[in-house]
Write an enzyme that holds these catalytic residues in place. Sequence first.
Site, PDB file in Angstrom:
ATOM      1  N   ASP A  50       0.803  -1.212   0.000  1.00 55.29           N
ATOM      2  CA  ASP A  50       0.000   0.000   0.000  1.00 55.29           C
ATOM      3  C   ASP A  50       0.850   1.284   0.000  1.00 55.29           C
ATOM      4  OD1 ASP A  50      -1.037  -2.343   1.293  1.00 55.29           O
ATOM      5  OD2 ASP A  50      -2.816  -1.214   1.830  1.00 55.29           O
ATOM      6  N   GLU A  70      -4.298   2.364  -2.678  1.00 52.86           N
ATOM      7  CA  GLU A  70      -5.511   2.900  -2.076  1.00 52.86           C
ATOM      8  C   GLU A  70      -5.280   3.969  -1.011  1.00 52.86           C
ATOM      9  OE1 GLU A  70      -8.103   0.947   0.433  1.00 52.86           O
ATOM     10  OE2 GLU A  70      -6.598   0.752   1.974  1.00 52.86           O
ATOM     11  N   HIS A  72     -10.487   1.694   1.205  1.00 50.96           N
ATOM     12  CA  HIS A  72     -10.570   3.134   0.958  1.00 50.96           C
ATOM     13  C   HIS A  72     -10.741   3.451  -0.527  1.00 50.96           C
ATOM     14  CE1 HIS A  72      -9.818   4.148   5.075  1.00 50.96           C
ATOM     15  NE2 HIS A  72      -8.630   3.584   5.096  1.00 50.96           N
ATOM     16  N   HIS A 107      -3.200  -4.257   3.220  1.00 47.35           N
ATOM     17  CA  HIS A 107      -4.063  -3.543   4.161  1.00 47.35           C
ATOM     18  C   HIS A 107      -3.422  -3.286   5.521  1.00 47.35           C
ATOM     19  CE1 HIS A 107      -7.478  -2.034   6.391  1.00 47.35           C
ATOM     20  NE2 HIS A 107      -7.381  -3.028   7.261  1.00 47.35           N
TER      21      HIS A 107
END
Length: 258
Positions: free
Chosen positions: A10, A41, A69, A176
Amino acid sequence: MIYHILAVGDVVGEQGLDHLETVLRPLKKLKDIHFTVVNGENAAGTGVTPAQVERLYAAGADVVTLGNHTFGKPQIAGALEDDPYLLRPANYTGLAPGKGWGVYDCGRIQIGVMNLIGRCGLDFNADNPFLAADRLLKGEDRPRFTLVDFHAEATSEKLALAYHLDGRVSALWGTHTHVPTADGRVFPKGTGYITDLGMTGPVESVLGIRPEQSVTQFLGGLPGRYQVAEGPCKMQGAVFSLDSGTGLCVDVERIDIR
């Protein structure tokens, strides 16, 4: 032939995006990378803008995946409809714009990329990711390689999905939690796996956020808009080495570039 697939954790904030732009292409050259998937994201803190998606492509991403998100920046909805290289979780309801599965040319082979979101402690409004994956894998014209970005909170859910799909997909990685795990390996039937790639963003942070903001919240302070930390950054992920003969994985290597 062995194909090297890079999955990047991420991207958090402009800081993480700047770092990606600096280090991704040199790493791809060093590791002889054939295809790159980046989870974007959090590029805007919560969500990503269309302009940031274009920067991710320019930095070296072939496909950008998202997560809980996805709609943090409402303007992304149009890009999700128009851009085949931008994926949101496939197990979102049918009313959500965009798609969570794509097939892409990579020289002499095709690569399928699937984006899923977990439900344990994260998004119970999503459809069952196990059943969603089964549906997507039923097609007769399967690509040689299939990659899965499973954006999920629970390690148990990530591991269970990997066992469920073992031998049916080339590689499955978790995103995540923004913390890299040390369990990269090849499953018994040939699927490459790691529970979480980690993140691309500030080293001195709590999951990319300013430490003092996170500490204040845990002390009982009111939550506020995410404030991305400053300072040196890291890019974390993994390289999956895939055999074009079998469509399965032969090696997994963790990546941490600071």
